[in-house]
Structure formats: C-alpha cells, structure tokens
Design a protein around this motif. Structure first.
Motif, PDB file in Angstrom:
ATOM      1  N   PRO A   8      -0.435  -6.640  11.522  1.00 59.97           N
ATOM      2  CA  PRO A   8      -1.152  -7.255  10.395  1.00 59.97           C
ATOM      3  C   PRO A   8      -0.362  -7.156   9.085  1.00 59.97           C
ATOM      4  O   PRO A   8      -0.690  -6.377   8.184  1.00 59.97           O
ATOM      5  CB  PRO A   8      -2.451  -6.461  10.343  1.00 59.97           C
ATOM      6  N   TRP A   9       0.676  -7.963   8.956  1.00 61.39           N
ATOM      7  CA  TRP A   9       1.566  -7.905   7.804  1.00 61.39           C
ATOM      8  C   TRP A   9       0.855  -8.195   6.487  1.00 61.39           C
ATOM      9  O   TRP A   9       1.220  -7.642   5.445  1.00 61.39           O
ATOM     10  CB  TRP A   9       2.733  -8.869   7.983  1.00 61.39           C
ATOM     11  N   GLY A  10      -0.124  -9.064   6.486  1.00 56.67           N
ATOM     12  CA  GLY A  10      -0.831  -9.398   5.242  1.00 56.67           C
ATOM     13  C   GLY A  10      -1.571  -8.206   4.668  1.00 56.67           C
ATOM     14  O   GLY A  10      -1.435  -7.882   3.482  1.00 56.67           O
ATOM     15  N   THR A  11      -2.343  -7.539   5.490  1.00 53.81           N
ATOM     16  CA  THR A  11      -3.085  -6.359   5.042  1.00 53.81           C
ATOM     17  C   THR A  11      -2.124  -5.247   4.654  1.00 53.81           C
ATOM     18  O   THR A  11      -2.314  -4.573   3.639  1.00 53.81           O
ATOM     19  CB  THR A  11      -4.046  -5.883   6.148  1.00 53.81           C
ATOM     20  N   PHE A  12      -1.100  -5.058   5.445  1.00 55.81           N
ATOM     21  CA  PHE A  12      -0.082  -4.044   5.145  1.00 55.81           C
ATOM     22  C   PHE A  12       0.534  -4.300   3.764  1.00 55.81           C
ATOM     23  O   PHE A  12       0.667  -3.382   2.946  1.00 55.81           O
ATOM     24  CB  PHE A  12       0.987  -4.081   6.238  1.00 55.81           C
ATOM     25  N   THR A  13       0.853  -5.545   3.482  1.00 55.95           N
ATOM     26  CA  THR A  13       1.481  -5.905   2.212  1.00 55.95           C
ATOM     27  C   THR A  13       0.561  -5.641   1.025  1.00 55.95           C
ATOM     28  O   THR A  13       0.968  -5.022   0.041  1.00 55.95           O
ATOM     29  CB  THR A  13       1.923  -7.379   2.224  1.00 55.95           C
ATOM     30  N   VAL A  14      -0.684  -6.120   1.102  1.00 54.48           N
ATOM     31  CA  VAL A  14      -1.589  -5.912  -0.043  1.00 54.48           C
ATOM     32  C   VAL A  14      -1.876  -4.434  -0.256  1.00 54.48           C
ATOM     33  O   VAL A  14      -2.012  -3.985  -1.400  1.00 54.48           O
ATOM     34  CB  VAL A  14      -2.904  -6.722   0.059  1.00 54.48           C
ATOM     35  N   ALA A  28       1.695   2.069  15.170  1.00 50.22           N
ATOM     36  CA  ALA A  28       2.700   1.740  14.150  1.00 50.22           C
ATOM     37  C   ALA A  28       2.014   1.314  12.848  1.00 50.22           C
ATOM     38  O   ALA A  28       2.466   1.675  11.754  1.00 50.22           O
ATOM     39  CB  ALA A  28       3.617   0.628  14.650  1.00 50.22           C
ATOM     40  N   ASN A  29       0.917   0.575  12.961  1.00 55.48           N
ATOM     41  CA  ASN A  29       0.168   0.154  11.789  1.00 55.48           C
ATOM     42  C   ASN A  29      -0.384   1.362  11.031  1.00 55.48           C
ATOM     43  O   ASN A  29      -0.289   1.430   9.808  1.00 55.48           O
ATOM     44  CB  ASN A  29      -0.967  -0.795  12.189  1.00 55.48           C
ATOM     45  N   VAL A  30      -0.928   2.313  11.757  1.00 54.04           N
ATOM     46  CA  VAL A  30      -1.487   3.513  11.114  1.00 54.04           C
ATOM     47  C   VAL A  30      -0.392   4.311  10.420  1.00 54.04           C
ATOM     48  O   VAL A  30      -0.502   4.651   9.238  1.00 54.04           O
ATOM     49  CB  VAL A  30      -2.238   4.398  12.141  1.00 54.04           C
ATOM     50  N   VAL A  31       0.671   4.595  11.140  1.00 51.99           N
ATOM     51  CA  VAL A  31       1.758   5.410  10.570  1.00 51.99           C
ATOM     52  C   VAL A  31       2.412   4.695   9.387  1.00 51.99           C
ATOM     53  O   VAL A  31       2.596   5.278   8.310  1.00 51.99           O
ATOM     54  CB  VAL A  31       2.802   5.766  11.646  1.00 51.99           C
ATOM     55  N   SER A  83       1.244   2.245   7.517  1.00 55.03           N
ATOM     56  CA  SER A  83       0.329   2.021   6.401  1.00 55.03           C
ATOM     57  C   SER A  83       0.084   3.292   5.599  1.00 55.03           C
ATOM     58  O   SER A  83       0.100   3.261   4.361  1.00 55.03           O
ATOM     59  CB  SER A  83      -1.001   1.458   6.907  1.00 55.03           C
ATOM     60  N   VAL A  84      -0.152   4.393   6.283  1.00 53.50           N
ATOM     61  CA  VAL A  84      -0.412   5.648   5.572  1.00 53.50           C
ATOM     62  C   VAL A  84       0.849   6.138   4.857  1.00 53.50           C
ATOM     63  O   VAL A  84       0.836   6.428   3.659  1.00 53.50           O
ATOM     64  CB  VAL A  84      -0.980   6.725   6.521  1.00 53.50           C
ATOM     65  N   ALA A  85       1.958   6.211   5.595  1.00 55.23           N
ATOM     66  CA  ALA A  85       3.209   6.669   4.983  1.00 55.23           C
ATOM     67  C   ALA A  85       3.675   5.687   3.910  1.00 55.23           C
ATOM     68  O   ALA A  85       4.107   6.097   2.823  1.00 55.23           O
ATOM     69  CB  ALA A  85       4.288   6.840   6.051  1.00 55.23           C
ATOM     70  N   GLY A  86       3.577   4.403   4.199  1.00 53.67           N
ATOM     71  CA  GLY A  86       3.999   3.392   3.233  1.00 53.67           C
ATOM     72  C   GLY A  86       3.137   3.391   1.984  1.00 53.67           C
ATOM     73  O   GLY A  86       3.640   3.248   0.870  1.00 53.67           O
ATOM     74  N   GLY A  87       1.835   3.544   2.155  1.00 50.33           N
ATOM     75  CA  GLY A  87       0.935   3.595   1.000  1.00 50.33           C
ATOM     76  C   GLY A  87       1.210   4.788   0.110  1.00 50.33           C
ATOM     77  O   GLY A  87       1.264   4.667  -1.120  1.00 50.33           O
ATOM     78  N   LEU A  88       1.399   5.941   0.723  1.00 55.10           N
ATOM     79  CA  LEU A  88       1.731   7.136  -0.058  1.00 55.10           C
ATOM     80  C   LEU A  88       3.085   6.972  -0.750  1.00 55.10           C
ATOM     81  O   LEU A  88       3.231   7.284  -1.939  1.00 55.10           O
ATOM     82  CB  LEU A  88       1.739   8.371   0.832  1.00 55.10           C
ATOM     83  N   GLY A  89       4.062   6.475  -0.021  1.00 62.01           N
ATOM     84  CA  GLY A  89       5.384   6.255  -0.598  1.00 62.01           C
ATOM     85  C   GLY A  89       5.350   5.234  -1.727  1.00 62.01           C
ATOM     86  O   GLY A  89       6.005   5.418  -2.760  1.00 62.01           O
ATOM     87  N   ALA A  90       4.595   4.158  -1.538  1.00 60.81           N
ATOM     88  CA  ALA A  90       4.494   3.131  -2.577  1.00 60.81           C
ATOM     89  C   ALA A  90       3.827   3.695  -3.827  1.00 60.81           C
ATOM     90  O   ALA A  90       4.239   3.397  -4.953  1.00 60.81           O
ATOM     91  CB  ALA A  90       3.714   1.922  -2.054  1.00 60.81           C
ATOM     92  N   GLY A  91       2.801   4.516  -3.634  1.00 59.31           N
ATOM     93  CA  GLY A  91       2.137   5.148  -4.772  1.00 59.31           C
ATOM     94  C   GLY A  91       3.080   6.045  -5.548  1.00 59.31           C
ATOM     95  O   GLY A  91       3.131   6.013  -6.787  1.00 59.31           O
ATOM     96  N   TYR A 109      -9.097  -0.773   2.923  1.00 59.85           N
ATOM     97  CA  TYR A 109      -9.128   0.191   4.019  1.00 59.85           C
ATOM     98  C   TYR A 109      -9.980  -0.335   5.174  1.00 59.85           C
ATOM     99  O   TYR A 109      -9.671  -0.100   6.341  1.00 59.85           O
ATOM    100  CB  TYR A 109      -9.661   1.533   3.521  1.00 59.85           C
ATOM    101  N   SER A 110     -11.021  -1.062   4.866  1.00 60.74           N
ATOM    102  CA  SER A 110     -11.902  -1.561   5.928  1.00 60.74           C
ATOM    103  C   SER A 110     -11.179  -2.567   6.819  1.00 60.74           C
ATOM    104  O   SER A 110     -11.312  -2.523   8.048  1.00 60.74           O
ATOM    105  CB  SER A 110     -13.170  -2.184   5.332  1.00 60.74           C
ATOM    106  N   THR A 111     -10.417  -3.474   6.241  1.00 61.62           N
ATOM    107  CA  THR A 111      -9.681  -4.439   7.046  1.00 61.62           C
ATOM    108  C   THR A 111      -8.583  -3.753   7.842  1.00 61.62           C
ATOM    109  O   THR A 111      -8.352  -4.076   9.012  1.00 61.62           O
ATOM    110  CB  THR A 111      -9.099  -5.559   6.163  1.00 61.62           C
ATOM    111  N   PHE A 112      -7.915  -2.786   7.222  1.00 55.87           N
ATOM    112  CA  PHE A 112      -6.912  -1.987   7.929  1.00 55.87           C
ATOM    113  C   PHE A 112      -7.544  -1.326   9.160  1.00 55.87           C
ATOM    114  O   PHE A 112      -6.991  -1.381  10.263  1.00 55.87           O
ATOM    115  CB  PHE A 112      -6.335  -0.929   6.976  1.00 55.87           C
ATOM    116  N   SER A 113      -8.700  -0.725   8.993  1.00 54.46           N
ATOM    117  CA  SER A 113      -9.387  -0.059  10.107  1.00 54.46           C
ATOM    118  C   SER A 113      -9.793  -1.054  11.181  1.00 54.46           C
ATOM    119  O   SER A 113      -9.583  -0.823  12.379  1.00 54.46           O
ATOM    120  CB  SER A 113     -10.629   0.674   9.598  1.00 54.46           C
ATOM    121  N   TYR A 114     -10.359  -2.171  10.753  1.00 57.86           N
ATOM    122  CA  TYR A 114     -10.795  -3.196  11.692  1.00 57.86           C
ATOM    123  C   TYR A 114      -9.618  -3.759  12.495  1.00 57.86           C
ATOM    124  O   TYR A 114      -9.684  -3.885  13.723  1.00 57.86           O
ATOM    125  CB  TYR A 114     -11.522  -4.323  10.938  1.00 57.86           C
TER     126      TYR A 114
END
Length: 128
Positions: free
Chosen positions: A41-47, A103-106, A108-116, A82-87
């Motif tokens: 899900p590249w769109g959700t990952f990106t946003v 891969a999406n979970v890892v 997204s979580v690592a990428g989100g923290l890193g992006a922050g 987060y809801s769309t990511f979970s879904y």
C-alpha cells in the motif's frame, strides 16, 4: 502546547486542519497508488511518512497553540491514517500476502519514526 485553548475553539481549529488534511490524504493516496501495480500500500505508506515528517518538523518549531492544534492535531492527524494502515495490513494477511503485510508494518513503523526524527532535525537545523 500550553493548554489554554479548549472546547469549541480548539475543536474548530482541529476540524479546520482536518478539513484540509483528509482530502489531501485521499488524493495523494490515490495518486501514488495508481502508479504502483503491487500489493504494497504505497499510498498510505507515503502519506503516513509525509505526515510524520511534518509533525516532527512542527514539534521542533516554536509554534503557538493555534498552529499546533490546526496543523499538528488537525492537518497531520487527518493526513496520516493509522486505521487505513491497519485495515490494509489485515487485508494483506487475509489474502495470504503475509510477507508484504509484515514488510508494511516494519517499514511503516520504522519509516514513520525515522521521518519524524528527520523532520525534527531539519527544523532544528533551519531555525538554529
């Protein structure tokens, strides 16, 4: 945030930011996903990464409570999802794409923290 704003005014600020963030999330998600023919899900990952980076950036700035509510809670809260990511992760598991789901979970979580963190450090570098 200092916590001086509350009630209807605070809710209105969050809603105003969300009114911009939610449609932008949808449009960005569709734009990105339409260009990728994969299960991921590249769109959700990106946003989610963009919103995390922006929220990290805002957290490092001396913004007032009004901007924090409108941009942080409202805009970034509606831009990320987060809801769309979970879904989407659950759907990947149900469809048998367990590796892609993991891969999406890892990512997204690592990428989100890193992006922050990157957003925070960028703001600090820009403001001195």
């Amino acid at each position: 945030m200092t916590g001086t704003l509350s009630g209807p005014l605070a809710a209105l600020l969050v809603a105003a930011g969300g009114a911009v963030g939610a449609p932008l999330r949808y449009l960005t998600d569709r734009f990105i996903q339409a260009r990728h023919d994969t299960l991921f899900p590249w769109g959700t990952f990106t946003v989610n990464l963009l919103g995390s980076a922006l929220l990290g950036f805002l957290a490092a700035l001396p913004v007032g409570e009004v901007m924090s509510l409108a941009l942080g809670a409202g805009f970034c809260g509606a831009l990320t999802t987060y809801s769309t990511f979970s879904y989407e992760t659950l759907r990947l598991v149900q469809d048998g794409a367990r590796f892609v789901a993991a891969a999406n979970v890892v990512a997204s979580v690592a990428g989100g923290l890193g992006a922050g963190v990157c957003g925070f450090l960028l703001a600090r570098a820009v403001t001195g």
